[in-house]
Write a protein that holds these residues in place. Structure first.
Motif: not given
Length: 1187
Positions: A712-733
């Motif tokens: 419904d927003l004329r200034q936004i070009e795309e009607p939606d944005y899709s992104v793939e979410v992968v399974p959880e991963l660890p995080k190291l410091q």
């Protein structure tokens, strides 16, 4: 005074009026159901006759209108049907009493009547005396249709008798005729001379006109036209203008019934089934109509693709209406007549029938005559309505508008309800001729009449519904998705007025939610047309409304059944752009490409294809080329603008999603007045893996919660944005034991700049060449997912020049033994940094091309000098003074240590993460190595490595190496050292089986010997002033073929005998001038491989011990025998012997150069092996020999 019937049509002149009234305990629903069944019988064909006539049914008819029955017969009530429902005999009595009362009320004009009673089982049937008809129930009233037809036939026969009686009176001139009067004429009858000729004409003309009315009601249209024409001629001569107008109107009505058999009213537009509610509510139809107009206006500027996205229901409704219009147009003549009727008129079969244009002219004349009589204002008003509907059928819209304009000026004393109905009728007629704005104007006047100050009971609900119906005429729609904001459509000032009135009306109705919805729409859709102070005031008003009832983002259902869509406040604030952000570089998930993917990329035989390039250019921008990780916070960047002249507070702002479970994090904003664009970051956490689609955002502004969608927003070009979410991963410091590197801002190393953007940390060290330091890396699992896999790799592509091998080394086995690394646990591993210095050497070819004289020295007792027979292998450089390095200038070495790790569900599906650590080492020159030479030693199993060490530091350096004392080298001082090295041999590569390589076999062999030599030589240095210590790096020394032969263990074993005595010392052999000296050389192949193409050479030379060696000894030495012998092949363990005799003719120091050569498989030059120790011969004269 009569009451106007605003539903009058010209066809009503031929229909008998029947009033249907309820009685007893019957509810509205049951009555309406029975009324619908009764109204099915509108056109009745009489049995055993070709005659037929029409009926029209009304639920009420004012008694005041009944007195006009003589003036126009279709106005009087001729039939009465009373519908009642009862359960007891007492109820039956009440119904009968009501029935009798209604008969008395309409008794003056009533021809016949019936009373239909439902619910009396014991009296099923018909009572002929009382006209009572009984039914056991509504469901069992199967004979109701037959009863209505029988009742209609009864009415017809009574009507027929009245018609015949009226025709007989009108045709009998001898009989005195009664004078038919309009209701207001009765008071003028007193004093009129009834014996005059004019009076008799008036009586006769009025009777003929009345006979025409009855004939038209009885279905005799041609007879009615004759009576009307005759009555018009008579009345005109008698100057009876009122009844003349009635005769003209009757003629027009009869002509209309002939020319327009299907009527003069258009069928309504098909109702949009997407709206729920009662079909009787016209406001709902107006709502959908407003959407239709908005879509039609927008289609002028929208592209074809956008027009195809309009609602399918709306398209089908428009298509149906268009097809009906085309069908109706195809079957009608240019005057609006049906084709069959037009042909019928052209053939002359319809005598005395007026043409379409004549009908309008006659109506004009009739209305002019009506206008002369004040008491006939209602008749004039109804005549205008009927004439207008005829002109609408004829598609004469402009003439119809002129008639309607006259209707406005008719002055009638009306009640408020009648005024509302009058303006509604005007609005409906204007809408039919296409005058939408004027139709909306009168609809608004009717709405204001509902709540006029003189009205003691203001009807706010009716006012609101009428205002709702005006939206289409003012180009206004309550659906924000259909309201165009990019251009002005309609009249903003009027639209603002209508919206203000709707807000006020909703408040008066006691519906604050409706007031909030309209005020929200006003601020959303009309903010561009409001002054800054108006925006501020209306915002305060909206906040006061929402303090009681908050605005919701759900559709609002009205009592009428209409649905008001939600109003997303997309301009408060205005979102200029929306972008999904990738994770931090060290948190981005990675996956190794599968073999199927790599093979698929090789299916095409073309290196470049324009088709693939175009496909890449048409890539869907709504699908992200990166991935998010389940359970981790992700970011979305927005740019917002506050158009309001006050500080705008946005509460509970978050994103809307579809697909997998997504938990948005709430954000509260405070935007300055009239500011922007301002950057805003929204956060959220995907809870599961899969495809996530972001479709909009949620805001809570001024008390209104809005669901704003991107489509419904004329200034936004795309009607939606899709992104793939992968399974959880660890995080190291990752942390290091070394300080972080301080990189300059003007670094031109693009690879290093890119590495700095993706690295999690860095480590810096400043080392002298040859110095080593440890860097301890600590890994801590800061997530809830255990780390199950860790791997280390080193990227040295960012450094220039290339990082030497062995500069960074580590051992990860201890760290891997601690896996899996649970949440909060830590592990460490050490990276050893070994600074490697440079070796100043010349190119190998330039060293080989040097003159031998420049490489020999002949001091007698100098271990560094030797005659030509020693064949020194040297790698020298230009003088050090010519290439003196700058003092304490560091050479930067950069590398990226990539830590790849994974765990959890992501590890099972092949995903991992990569954390980068930048290792920055500044290498300072310590000892510069140059002039590297390899010399033979006394022992055949050793050789000497001589090199120059130049201390380029500002400190004193102590050198330590095996078999020698420590050597001190001052700053900027150069010293030469000799290191004894044990000879070694490396296997030669097999050229037939060797893989294809850009390095030649000779160069590869040189690298092998250079690396092995560096491992055998251990030269260490130390700076006493700072305690810094290190080793001298000898890796990278270019090995010439001669050097390789000197350092390699000879595959040949020598046995040299002089005068049959073994020679194994460096003591010279004593020989007399002229005396023969025998030399016997035995050579044995001690290697495991055969030696091919061997040549043994025994060459004498004279050493003058002044640096000069004479190779040409002709005249000084004579050889008895052959000095050279060739052997094609020597198998392992095989040996051969060669003997010769030399005679010296002069005194001096001589020597024998005994060497063997063989062919090489890896280089163009032959291998050369020299016998050591050198055979030295001292020749003396006999005369000088001691006794």
């Amino acid at each position: 005074m009569s009451i106007a019937d605003y539903e009058q049509t010209a066809e009503d002149h031929q229909a008998v009026l029947v009033v249907v009234k309820p009685a007893g305990q019957i509810n509205a629903k049951t009555f309406n159901h029975i009324f619908d069944r009764i109204t099915r019988c509108r056109h009745v064909r009489l049995p055993d006759s070709q005659r037929s006539f029409c009926l029209r049914y009304k639920k009420s008819s004012p008694v005041e209108n009944n007195v006009w029955g003589e003036f126009q017969a279709h106005r009087k009530v001729m039939g009465l049907l009373v519908v009642g429902k009862c359960a007891t005999a007492a109820d039956t009595g009440a119904i009968q009493e009501r029935y009798n009362l209604l008969k008395e009320l309409y008794g003056s004009t009533l021809y016949d009547s019936r009373c239909l009673i439902f619910g009396m089982k014991q009296e099923n049937g018909t009572n002929a005396k009382t006209n009572m008809v009984y039914y056991s129930s509504v469901e069992d009233s199967f004979s109701l249709d037959e009863t209505v037809r029988e009742f209609a036939a009864s009415l017809f026969w009574v009507l027929e008798s009245k018609r015949l009686q009226a025709e007989r009176l009108a045709s009998d001139k001898s009989e005195k005729l009664p004078l038919l009067l309009a209701p207001f004429e009765k008071k003028d009858l007193i004093g009129i001379d009834t014996e005059t000729r004019a009076f008799r004409k008036r009586c006769q003309g009025r009777m003929r006109k009345y006979s025409g009315d009855l004939c038209l009601l009885a279905g005799l249209t041609q007879e009615a036209l004759l009576h009307y024409q005759a009555s018009a001629d008579i009345l005109k001569s008698a100057n009876d203008w009122l009844w003349l107008a009635a005769a003209f109107e009757g003629t027009c009505a009869a002509s209309v019934t002939v020319q327009y058999p299907h009527g003069t009213t258009r069928p309504p537009m098909p109702r949009n089934q997407s709206f729920s509610g009662s079909p009787k509510v016209t406001s709902e139809r107006k709502l959908s109509g407003s959407l239709t107009r908005a879509e039609r206006r927008r289609s002028e500027t929208l592209t074809r693709a956008e027009r195809l996205s309009v609602s399918g229901t709306f398209n089908r409704a428009v298509d149906r209406r268009r097809s009906e219009t085309l069908t109706r147009t195809a079957t009608m003549s240019p005057n609006g007549l049906p084709m069959a009727t037009a042909e019928f008129l052209q053939d002359g079969k319809a005598k005395n029938c007026l043409s379409p244009d004549e009908i309008i002219e006659k109506y004009k004349e009739a209305l002019i005559q009506y206008s002369k009589y004040k008491n006939a204002a209602v008749i004039e008003l109804e005549g205008i309505i009927k004439a207008t509907r005829i002109m609408i059928t004829q598609r004469k819209n402009l003439q119809a508008s002129e008639f309607l304009q006259n209707m406005v000026y008719i002055n009638i004393q009306l009640t408020d309800e009648d005024k509302i109905q009058r303006y509604n009728t005007l609005s409906g007629l204007y809408e039919q001729i296409g005058f939408k704005r004027k139709a909306a104007f009168f609809k608004r006047v009717a709405a204001m009449q509902c709540v006029s100050p003189n009205n003691p009971n203001p009807a706010w609900n009716s006012c609101y519904h009428l205002l709702q119906e005006t939206l289409d005429g003012y180009s206004l729609t309550l659906d924000p998705r259909q309201f165009p904001r990019e251009y002005t459509y309609g009249w903003p000032a009027i639209q603002l007025r209508i919206l203000h009135e709707m807000v006020y009306t909703a408040r008066k109705m006691g519906n604050p939610a409706l007031a909030v919805r309209h005020m929200s729409f006003l601020l959303h859709a009309m903010s561009d047309h409001l002054a800054p102070y108006e925006r501020k005031e209306l915002s305060k008003v909206l906040e006061s409304y929402t303090a009681k009832v908050p605005g919701t983002p759900v559709p609002l259902a009205l009592e009428s059944g209409a649905i008001l869509p939600p109003v997303p406040m997309t301009n408060l604030p205005t979102v200029k752009s929306f972008k999904l952000l990738d994770l931090a570089p060290h948190l981005r998930p990675m996956k190794k490409p599968s073999s199927q993917t790599s093979s698929a990329s090789l299916n095409s035989p073309f290196i470049y294809s324009p088709i693939q390039s175009r496909q890449q250019e048409k890539k869907d921008q709504s699908k992200m080329d990166f991935q998010w990780v389940s359970g981790e916070v992700c970011e979305m960047a927005l740019q917002v603008i506050n158009p309001m002249p006050f500080e705008l507070k946005v509460q509970n702002m978050s994103v809307m999603s579809e697909g997998i479970v997504f938990e948005p994090l709430i954000s509260n904003l405070s935007l300055p007045a009239e500011s922007g664009p301002l950057g805003v970051t929204l956060l959220g956490t995907p809870k599961t893996a899969g495809q996530l689609k972001l479709v909009g955002y949620v805001t809570h502004v001024l008390g209104v919660k809005s669901h704003c969608k991107f489509k419904d927003l004329r200034q936004i070009e795309e009607p939606d944005y899709s992104v793939e979410v992968v399974p959880e991963l660890p995080k190291l410091q990752v942390t290091t034991s070394l300080p972080k590197a301080a990189f300059g801002t003007t670094n031109h190393n693009l690879g290093l700049n890119k590495a700095k953007e993706t690295a999690v940390t860095s480590a810096a060290a400043r080392l002298y060449a040859g110095e080593s330091q440890e860097c301890v890396l600590t890994l801590q699992n800061v997530s809830q997912i255990p780390v199950e896999s860790i791997d280390i790799s080193l990227d040295t592509s960012i450094s220039s020049p290339k990082v030497p091998s062995g500069f960074f080394t580590w051992n990860l086995e201890n760290t891997k033994a601690q896996l899996p690394l649970q949440s909060g646990a830590m592990a460490t591993f050490t990276v050893l940094i070994k600074a490697v210095g440079e070796i100043a050497t010349q190119d190998r070819k330039s060293a080989e091309n040097e003159e031998p004289s420049s490489r020999h020295s002949s001091p007698k007792k100098s271990p560094q000098t030797r005659p030509r027979s020693m064949r020194t292998a040297a790698m020298t450089a230009p003088p050090m003074e010519a290439q003196q390095p700058e003092e304490e200038k560091a050479q930067p070495v950069d590398a990226v240590l990539k830590l790849t790790y994974s765990g959890g569900q992501g590890y099972e599906e092949g995903y991992h993460r990569q954390a980068s650590v930048i290792l920055h080492v500044d290498v300072l020159q310590s000892l510069l190595v140059s002039k590297v030479n390899i010399l033979p030693a006394k022992s055949p199993r050793h050789c000497h490595l001589t090199l120059d060490l130049h201390n380029v530091t500002r400190h004193e350096v102590v050198i330590s190496y095996p078999d020698n004392d420590d050597l001190i080298i001052e700053s900027k001082q150069l010293k030469r050292i000799a290191v004894r090295v044990e000879r070694f041999s490396l296997p030669e590569p097999c050229t037939s089986d060797a893989p294809i390589s850009i390095i030649s076999p000779a160069d590869a062999r040189s690298q092998q010997y250079s690396q092995q030599l560096a491992t055998l030589v251990d030269i260490r240095w130390k700076m006493p002033s700072s305690g810094t210590c290190g080793v001298v790096n000898l890796e990278g020394i270019p090995m010439t073929p001669e050097a390789i032969d000197l350092i390699s263990i000879s595959p040949i074993q020598w046995d040299v005998r002089i005068d049959n005595k073994p020679y194994d010392t460096e003591e010279p052999v004593q020989c007399m001038v002229g005396r023969p000296m025998s030399v016997k050389v035995s050579v044995t192949n001690a290697s495991a491989e055969a030696v091919e193409g061997s040549t043994l050479v025994v060459q004498p030379y004279q050493d003058l011990w002044n640096g000069t060696v004479l190779n040409d000894v002709n005249g000084k030495v004579a050889c008895i025998g052959c000095q050279k012998r060739d052997v094609k092949k020597m198998e392992p363990g095989e040996s051969f012997q060669h003997s010769c005799t030399f005679v010296f003719f002069c005194c001096g120091d001589f020597g024998l150069d005994i060497r063997a050569t063989c062919e090489s498989r890896v280089r163009s030059q032959d291998h050369k092996w020299v016998f050591t120790p050198i055979v030295r011969i001292t020749v003396q004269d006999k005369a000088k020999k001691s006794p």
